[in-house]
Design a protein around this motif. Structure first.
Motif, short mmCIF file in Angstrom:
data_model
loop_
_atom_site.label_atom_id
_atom_site.label_comp_id
_atom_site.label_asym_id
_atom_site.label_seq_id
_atom_site.Cartn_x
_atom_site.Cartn_y
_atom_site.Cartn_z
N PRO A 140 -2.94 3.64 10.56
CA PRO A 140 -2.11 4.81 10.91
C PRO A 140 -0.74 4.82 10.23
O PRO A 140 -0.07 5.85 10.21
CB PRO A 140 -1.96 4.68 12.43
CG PRO A 140 -3.10 3.83 12.87
CD PRO A 140 -3.31 2.86 11.76
N GLU A 141 -0.31 3.67 9.68
CA GLU A 141 1.01 3.57 9.06
C GLU A 141 0.96 3.73 7.54
O GLU A 141 1.94 3.44 6.86
CB GLU A 141 1.64 2.23 9.41
CG GLU A 141 1.75 1.96 10.91
CD GLU A 141 2.26 0.56 11.20
OE1 GLU A 141 3.31 0.20 10.64
OE2 GLU A 141 1.59 -0.16 11.97
N LEU A 142 -0.19 4.18 7.02
CA LEU A 142 -0.38 4.28 5.57
C LEU A 142 -0.62 5.74 5.20
O LEU A 142 -1.77 6.18 5.08
CB LEU A 142 -1.55 3.41 5.14
CG LEU A 142 -1.46 1.93 5.56
CD1 LEU A 142 -2.75 1.20 5.26
CD2 LEU A 142 -0.28 1.25 4.89
N PRO A 143 0.43 6.52 5.01
CA PRO A 143 0.26 7.97 4.82
C PRO A 143 -0.42 8.37 3.52
O PRO A 143 -0.96 9.48 3.42
CB PRO A 143 1.71 8.49 4.84
CG PRO A 143 2.55 7.32 4.44
CD PRO A 143 1.85 6.12 5.02
N TYR A 144 -0.42 7.51 2.51
CA TYR A 144 -1.01 7.88 1.22
C TYR A 144 -2.50 7.52 1.13
O TYR A 144 -3.21 8.04 0.28
CB TYR A 144 -0.26 7.19 0.07
CG TYR A 144 1.21 7.48 0.06
CD1 TYR A 144 1.69 8.72 -0.36
CD2 TYR A 144 2.13 6.52 0.49
CE1 TYR A 144 3.05 9.00 -0.35
CE2 TYR A 144 3.49 6.79 0.49
CZ TYR A 144 3.94 8.03 0.07
OH TYR A 144 5.28 8.30 0.08
N LEU A 145 -2.95 6.61 1.99
CA LEU A 145 -4.33 6.12 1.91
C LEU A 145 -5.29 7.16 2.47
O LEU A 145 -5.16 7.59 3.62
CB LEU A 145 -4.46 4.81 2.68
CG LEU A 145 -5.76 4.04 2.48
CD1 LEU A 145 -5.88 3.54 1.05
CD2 LEU A 145 -5.85 2.87 3.45
N LEU A 191 0.82 -1.21 0.00
CA LEU A 191 0.00 0.00 0.00
C LEU A 191 0.86 1.26 0.00
O LEU A 191 0.53 2.25 -0.66
CB LEU A 191 -0.95 -0.01 1.20
CG LEU A 191 -2.11 -1.00 1.06
CD1 LEU A 191 -2.79 -1.23 2.39
CD2 LEU A 191 -3.13 -0.49 0.04
N ASN A 192 1.97 1.23 0.70
CA ASN A 192 2.86 2.39 0.69
C ASN A 192 3.67 2.46 -0.60
O ASN A 192 3.94 3.55 -1.12
CB ASN A 192 3.78 2.37 1.90
CG ASN A 192 3.06 2.76 3.18
OD1 ASN A 192 2.07 3.49 3.14
ND2 ASN A 192 3.54 2.28 4.32
N ASP A 193 4.06 1.32 -1.14
CA ASP A 193 4.80 1.31 -2.39
C ASP A 193 3.93 1.81 -3.55
O ASP A 193 4.38 2.59 -4.39
CB ASP A 193 5.29 -0.11 -2.69
CG ASP A 193 6.08 -0.20 -3.99
OD1 ASP A 193 7.16 0.42 -4.06
OD2 ASP A 193 5.62 -0.89 -4.92
#
Length: 543
Positions: free
Chosen positions: A139-144, A116-118
């Motif tokens: 919380p660890e997915l800044p782009y979502l 998801l981050n890639d």
């Protein structure tokens, strides 16, 4: 130039694609224009969905994405079970110009965090039954930005301004959607392929790729038509399953059977008897399991005209037993995530048991040595393939792209030899990757997990054939000083891996050694372990 443009294949179908092209039109809207809207497209859990219903739901998904601020080329992650919602989300995202990224539903949270981050996915569509695995990651997915939940549970998932219910979200969206003005060479979707270091690679597929797979393989080899009903044990998030259960049937207005559960042997027979498919797509491990059921000949498979196998080499004995039991041929072939579907295959009436068959018309195969020179017939070489469905690149992996994709050709990572009759025979991997139950497994990933166990000093993982001749991970373990191999420790190590990796990756057998064979420079001699795996009995110190 060593890897120049391959000569034209006179047997290849003629495929003409306009410069401005959105592939959702070919798989959705065309059927409405040509009068197939009322035909059943998907059978799902006792319900039937027509092509018109899927097209409308796809339009609603596309408009829903637009309402969330999704723009052209932005990625949309799909963590969905096989279902009409998967079909609508996949085609709806493409139709409005976004790029769907189907994700394997069998992975662990760390895998989803990476992908998801890639991909920098802006929206995730997910079945509620998978939510528990995913929710701690948010919380660890800044782009979502948004999550849309398909509720397949009795209990509801808490909603807020960025968490939406699929049914409500689509109900408020328009059923009409204009095609995004994409070109045939625009990105259409991504699929993640496992990497030799354990990190998956995002394969960027273009708008035209599914068309070439359909014309080259589905129409030419399988001769699919609108009367076909297709059942795929391989899930839609796999490249193999995506063709089998989605764009192949949607290319001709045929029917697909979507089953959200695990493809267990008895369940597959139940689905065959219930829905009467004409083509069944499986993998060797599944065919072996199905044939091992008691009184297997009692199952009615008379509706099938073809079976297909891919994912790993199909042993000749399995092919012959299936044919003898059900009087239906299995067409074994080889495909890849990068090339999207099968590019070498056996054919109806032209099956060489144990081989992968011959190149599919439209694809060219080349076997080369380590210096890149073509090998003589009968000699084993590295397999290169040329064809128009090959991915454009690996996302954010420039060096890996350069090392794998050479102009018109792609290195498959497989070793093959070609016999005097033109059939290709699998000889192993060029690297150390394993194909287990139709899915790539990185030995390094398993080794890195095992080495974290407090009892393990060193470990190496190789592929070893089981009783059916199918490859499974086998771990060679050196224990820390003072520890003794036991049955209990063997099971503990297997469970340790299962808890941390996707379940299909765990080592089926574990052998304890006093030391691992190594070169003078300290590199593990895997070829010696492979030889040992074939000869070492699984007793006493080996389990």
């Amino acid at each position: 130039m060593l890897y120049g443009q391959p000569p034209l294949d006179p047997a290849a179908p003629t495929v003409t694609i306009p410069e401005q092209f959105n592939v959702a039109d070919a798989f959705l809207d065309r059927h409405l224009r040509e009068g197939r809207g009322d035909r059943v497209a998907i059978h799902y859990e006792g319900q039937h969905y027509t092509h018109a219903q899927i097209a409308e739901l796809a339009n609603r998904v596309g408009n829903g994405l637009l309402s969330l601020g999704v723009d052209l080329e932005q990625r949309i992650a799909l963590l969905l079970l096989d279902s009409p919602q998967f079909a609508a989300a996949f085609f709806g995202a493409i139709k409005m110009g976004a790029v769907p990224v189907p994700l394997n539903t069998q992975l662990r949270p760390d895998d989803y965090r990476y992908m998801l981050n890639d991909s920098r996915a802006r929206v995730l569509l997910i079945h509620a039954s998978l939510w528990q695995t995913f929710s701690p990651l948010r919380p660890e997915l800044p782009y979502l930005r948004h999550v849309v939940i398909v509720n397949d549970l009795e209990a509801s998932v808490p909603l807020d301004s960025t968490t939406h219910d699929f049914d409500d979200w689509t109900a408020h969206a328009s059923p009409q959607l204009d095609l995004a003005p994409t070109s045939k060479d625009d990105s259409a979707f991504w699929l993640y392929s496992s990497g030799s270091t354990g990190f998956p690679k995002g394969c960027v597929h273009l708008q035209h790729d599914m068309i070439y797979c359909t014309e080259y393989y589905a129409r030419s080899i399988l001769e699919i038509n609108e009367q076909d009903i297709m059942l795929s044990a391989a899930k839609l998030f796999f490249a193999y399953g995506l063709g089998n259960g989605l764009y192949f049937p949607f290319s001709v207005g045929a029917q697909a059977i979507h089953y959200p559960g695990r493809p267990l042997a008895a369940t597959m027979f139940q689905l065959i008897e219930r829905y009467c498919p004409t083509i069944f797509f499986g993998v060797p491990t599944l065919y072996a399991s199905m044939l091992s059921l008691p009184d297997v000949a009692r199952y009615n498979c008379s509706s099938l005209r073809l079976c297909v196998s891919a994912g790993e080499a199909l042993p000749a004995e399995l092919q012959q037993r299936w044919q003898a039991t059900f009087n239906v041929p299995i067409l074994d072939g080889i495909g890849s995530t990068e090339i999207l579907h099968i590019f070498i295959s056996n054919r109806p009436g032209d099956i060489r048991p144990g081989s992968s068959g011959k190149p599919v018309p439209g694809y060219r195969a080349l076997l080369v040595d380590e210096q890149g020179h073509e090998v003589a017939q009968g000699e084993t070489g590295n397999l290169l393939i040329a064809g128009d469905s090959i991915a454009a690149c690996y996302w954010n992996k420039h060096e890996k792209t350069k090392a794998t994709m050479h102009g018109y050709w792609i290195q498959t990572g497989d070793k093959y030899f070609q016999d005097s009759d033109g059939y290709f025979w699998y000889a192993g991997r060029s690297d150390d990757m394993l194909k287990v139950s139709g899915q790539w497994v990185s030995p390094v990933e398993i080794e890195n997990t095992l080495i974290a166990h407090p009892a393990v000093l060193e470990t190496a993982v190789v592929g070893a054939p089981d009783a059916q001749g199918l490859i499974k991970p086998k771990a060679f373990v050196v224990l820390k000083e003072g520890l003794t191999p036991t049955e209990e420790l063997t099971e503990e190590l297997k469970a340790f891996v299962k808890e941390r990796l996707a379940p299909f990756k765990y080592p089926r057998t574990i052998a304890f050694l006093p030391e691992l064979p190594k070169t003078a420079t300290g590199k593990i001699q895997r070829f010696r372990l492979r030889d040992t795996a074939r000869t070492l009995p699984d007793d006493s110190g080996s389990r």
